[in-house]
Design a protein around this motif. Structure first.
Motif, short mmCIF file in Angstrom:
data_model
loop_
_atom_site.label_atom_id
_atom_site.label_comp_id
_atom_site.label_asym_id
_atom_site.label_seq_id
_atom_site.Cartn_x
_atom_site.Cartn_y
_atom_site.Cartn_z
N THR A 1 2.87 5.28 0.70
CA THR A 1 2.39 5.94 -0.18
C THR A 1 2.29 5.47 -1.69
N SER A 2 1.09 5.75 -2.06
CA SER A 2 0.52 5.27 -3.72
C SER A 2 -0.10 6.23 -4.85
N LYS A 3 0.23 5.93 -6.20
CA LYS A 3 -0.62 6.73 -6.66
C LYS A 3 -1.18 5.47 -7.87
N ALA B 1 -2.11 5.04 -11.81
CA ALA B 1 -2.42 6.07 -12.82
C ALA B 1 -2.46 5.09 -13.88
N GLN C 1 -0.07 1.02 -10.28
CA GLN C 1 0.32 1.75 -8.87
C GLN C 1 2.50 1.51 -8.53
N PRO D 1 5.79 8.42 -5.83
CA PRO D 1 4.22 8.53 -6.62
C PRO D 1 4.06 9.72 -7.01
N THR D 2 5.72 10.45 -6.63
CA THR D 2 5.42 11.61 -7.54
C THR D 2 5.44 11.89 -9.22
N GLN E 1 3.56 13.55 -11.37
CA GLN E 1 2.27 13.83 -10.51
C GLN E 1 1.93 14.92 -9.87
N GLU F 1 -0.83 15.11 -7.44
CA GLU F 1 -1.59 14.08 -6.16
C GLU F 1 -0.42 12.92 -5.67
N PHE F 2 -1.09 12.73 -4.22
CA PHE F 2 -0.65 10.77 -4.54
C PHE F 2 -1.49 10.16 -3.09
N TYR F 3 -1.66 9.58 -2.44
CA TYR F 3 -2.37 8.70 -1.45
C TYR F 3 -1.06 8.37 -0.13
N LEU G 1 -5.23 12.78 1.46
CA LEU G 1 -4.44 13.25 0.04
C LEU G 1 -3.32 14.23 0.15
#
Length: 138
Positions: free
Chosen positions: A13-15, A17, A21, A25-26, A33, A35-37, A103
């Protein structure tokens, strides 16, 4: 990698911002956040890409801490094809690599519980590969 093999290499998982990175990610820098990937890395042998071999990719979320999730299990029917579904031909008979992102909505996970993703890839020739992502706290 053998010419007829397919395997999942990494799932994480990653985000991103503010140029940073984060694999949890939350929440990033104390800011929730939305959304995340989910990042999917895979490899396939040269023959599977040359014949545009079909495979099915299964994605689901689990919770080692017993949390619930509304993340919908995904079943993706795809082919190993250069330029599609994240696949790239590595040229010179070196096979194919997949680098794809899904996503994900942070609201699909109960805040404070631990989660991870599980991916299974199954090719038409019977090969199966499985991997899990990093654990993260929602």
């Amino acid at each position: 990698m053998q010419t007829n093999d397919i395997q999942l290499v990494r799932l994480y998982t990653s985000k991103v911002a503010g140029g940073v990175q984060d694999d949890t990610p939350t929440e990033l820098g104390g800011s929730p956040q939305s959304e995340f990937y989910l990042n999917i890395l895979a490899e396939a042998g040269d023959n599977l890409g040359d014949i545009h071999a079909a495979y099915t990719l299964y994605l689901r979320a689990t919770s080692p801490s017993g949390g619930s999730t509304t993340f919908t299990r995904q079943v993706l029917d795809e082919t190993v094809t250069d330029g599609q579904f994240g696949w790239t031909d590595l040229k010179n008979n070196n096979g194919f690599s997949k680098d794809a992102r899904v996503l994900v909505k942070a609201s699909d996970f109960t805040k404070g519980d631990v989660y991870q993703f599980v991916a299974v890839i199954k090719a038409g020739n019977g090969l199966v590969s499985k991997t899990t992502s990093n654990e993260f706290i929602a």
